[in-house]
Design an enzyme around this catalytic site. Structure first.
Site, PDB file in Angstrom:
ATOM      1  N   HIS A 167     -59.194  35.298 111.955  1.00 22.86           N
ATOM      2  CA  HIS A 167     -58.060  35.182 111.031  1.00 22.86           C
ATOM      3  C   HIS A 167     -58.451  35.736 109.641  1.00 22.86           C
ATOM      4  CE1 HIS A 167     -54.768  33.374 108.866  1.00 22.86           C
ATOM      5  NE2 HIS A 167     -54.389  32.600 109.850  1.00 22.86           N
ATOM      6  N   GLU A 271     -55.298  40.023 111.609  1.00 26.05           N
ATOM      7  CA  GLU A 271     -56.147  39.220 112.475  1.00 26.05           C
ATOM      8  C   GLU A 271     -56.314  39.864 113.846  1.00 26.05           C
ATOM      9  OE1 GLU A 271     -54.270  35.324 112.478  1.00 26.05           O
ATOM     10  OE2 GLU A 271     -53.321  35.794 110.589  1.00 26.05           O
TER      11      GLU A 271
HETATM   12  O1  LIG Z   1     -52.135  27.211 107.608  1.00 22.14           O
HETATM   13  P1  LIG Z   1     -52.876  27.740 108.793  1.00 22.14           P
HETATM   14  O2  LIG Z   1     -52.941  26.768 109.930  1.00 22.14           O
HETATM   15  O3  LIG Z   1     -54.254  28.219 108.427  1.00 22.14           O
HETATM   16  O4  LIG Z   1     -52.078  28.990 109.319  1.00 22.14           O
HETATM   17  C1  LIG Z   1     -51.761  30.034 108.491  1.00 22.14           C
HETATM   18  C2  LIG Z   1     -50.941  31.103 109.223  1.00 22.14           C
HETATM   19  O5  LIG Z   1     -51.774  31.737 110.158  1.00 22.14           O
HETATM   20  C3  LIG Z   1     -51.159  32.851 110.806  1.00 22.14           C
HETATM   21  O6  LIG Z   1     -52.069  33.432 111.681  1.00 22.14           O
HETATM   22  C4  LIG Z   1     -49.962  32.384 111.583  1.00 22.14           C
HETATM   23  O7  LIG Z   1     -49.369  33.477 112.250  1.00 22.14           O
HETATM   24  C5  LIG Z   1     -48.996  31.699 110.628  1.00 22.14           C
HETATM   25  O8  LIG Z   1     -47.873  31.229 111.350  1.00 22.14           O
HETATM   26  C6  LIG Z   1     -49.682  30.566 109.902  1.00 22.14           C
HETATM   27  O9  LIG Z   1     -48.809  30.026 108.935  1.00 22.14           O
END
Ligand SMILES: O=P(O)(O)OC[C@H]1O[C@@H](O)[C@H](O)[C@@H](O)[C@@H]1O
Length: 313
Positions: A167, A271
């Site tokens: 991510h 990502e």
């Molecule tokens: O707040 P988190 O759990 O780290 O996620 C952040 C974002 O991560 C992204 O990868 C998702 O596609 C989103 O929907 C999400 O809001």
């Protein structure tokens, strides 16, 4: 003469959390927290930070660190029975002192091997036995390389399936000045429209509002062109067919406790992921997913940069 700093060093990070500092030969560096197996910093030879980490990031379990490179495993997003993005990003990983052989450039010393195995507690929410090995390495040119090796070690003969993502939060000068090349004309699932499937139109992707899309079966190379910074990130991936593109924009930014109201302007998540088709491993099988990031100077003037050159080069 100042003593040369080691290529790999264990240090204390925010809130006393353990982190590993990697130093490349020409001044590049990276930092990896054992909490989450989470890369929180990647700097080029000039000491410039290339990843975004929120000034409001909470470096405290069980919240995942906001920024850097969280590992989403064994579930991407909220599509499944587990917590959002799975549990790997908020577990304490260990240093793997005896990793199985790894084909690598032996002259490169700036790397670390981490390992995550399920605890008894984890087995209650995901009843599988596995070994997740993560190698984080800095290449000679300052490239950042992440390799995940996941093995099914179930002794009950059962296969397991998972989805996965690196991510990555890239640091950008101004989101409105950024374009992404390599995803045009592809199909995507739009998380903002109940995962409905659409096809991206011809041009490179630019940003003027919230985006949360899963591009499917993408090329192995994607470029993020930051006009203002005159910098291009090149992302190469292997074993990870999909690519998630996320920027929360102003409204969602305000709703996140660990993210500054205006920080969406200075970050972009691209990502490398396996989301649409979960990966299935039988006992004894191993999967490998690789991400390689480089940052190159780009002297972009409108129309001068041939996207094909960036992507093929
Ligand atoms: O707040 P988190 O759990 O780290 O996620 C952040 C974002 O991560 C992204 O990868 C998702 O596609 C989103 O929907 C999400 O809001």
């Amino acid at each position: 003469m100042a003593e040369e700093k080691p290529a790999v060093e264990l240090a204390k990070g925010v809130n006393g959390l353990d982190k590993v500092v990697l130093r490349g030969a020409r001044g590049s560096s990276a930092e990896v927290y054992l909490y989450g197996g989470h890369v929180t910093s990647w700097k080029n030879d000039h000491g410039e930070e290339l990843l975004f980490v929120s000034s409001k990031a909470i470096f405290k379990p069980p919240k995942a660190i906001r920024g850097g490179i969280p590992i989403c495993f064994p579930q991407f997003g909220s599509h499944g029975t587990l917590e959002q993005h799975g549990f790997a990003r908020n577990k304490l990983w260990s240093i793997d002192t005896d990793p199985p052989p790894f084909p690598t450039n032996s002259s490169n010393k700036a790397f670390v091997d981490l390992i995550l195995k399920p605890s008894e507690e984890d087995a209650k929410i995901w009843p599988h036995s596995y070994e997740f090995r993560l190698r984080v390495a800095l290449g000679p040119g300052g490239d950042l390389m992440l390799t995940s090796r996941i093995r099914n070690t179930n002794s009950d003969g059962k296969a397991f399936s998972y989805t996965f993502a690196y991510h990555t939060y890239f640091s950008v000068s101004d989101i409105s000045e950024v374009r992404v090349e390599g995803l045009e004309t592809l199909d995507y699932l739009d998380n903002l429209q109940e995962q409905e499937r659409f096809t991206e139109q011809g041009d490179a992707i630019t940003f003027e509002s919230e985006v949360d899309k899963i591009y499917l079966s993408t090329p192995s190379k994607i470029a993020i062109i930051d006009h203002e910074k005159k910098r291009t990130f090149v992302l190469r991936k292997d074993g990870l067919p999909d690519a998630v593109v996320w920027n929360p924009w102003d409204k969602k930014a305000k709703a996140m406790a660990d993210f500054g109201d205006d920080e969406y302007k200075h970050m972009l998540c691209i990502e490398a992921a396996a989301v649409e088709k979960p990966i299935t491993l039988k006992p004894g099988e191993e999967w490998k997913g690789r991400l390689e990031l480089s940052a190159v100077p780009s002297s972009y003037c409108s129309g001068q940069l041939d996207p094909q050159k960036v992507l093929q080069g």
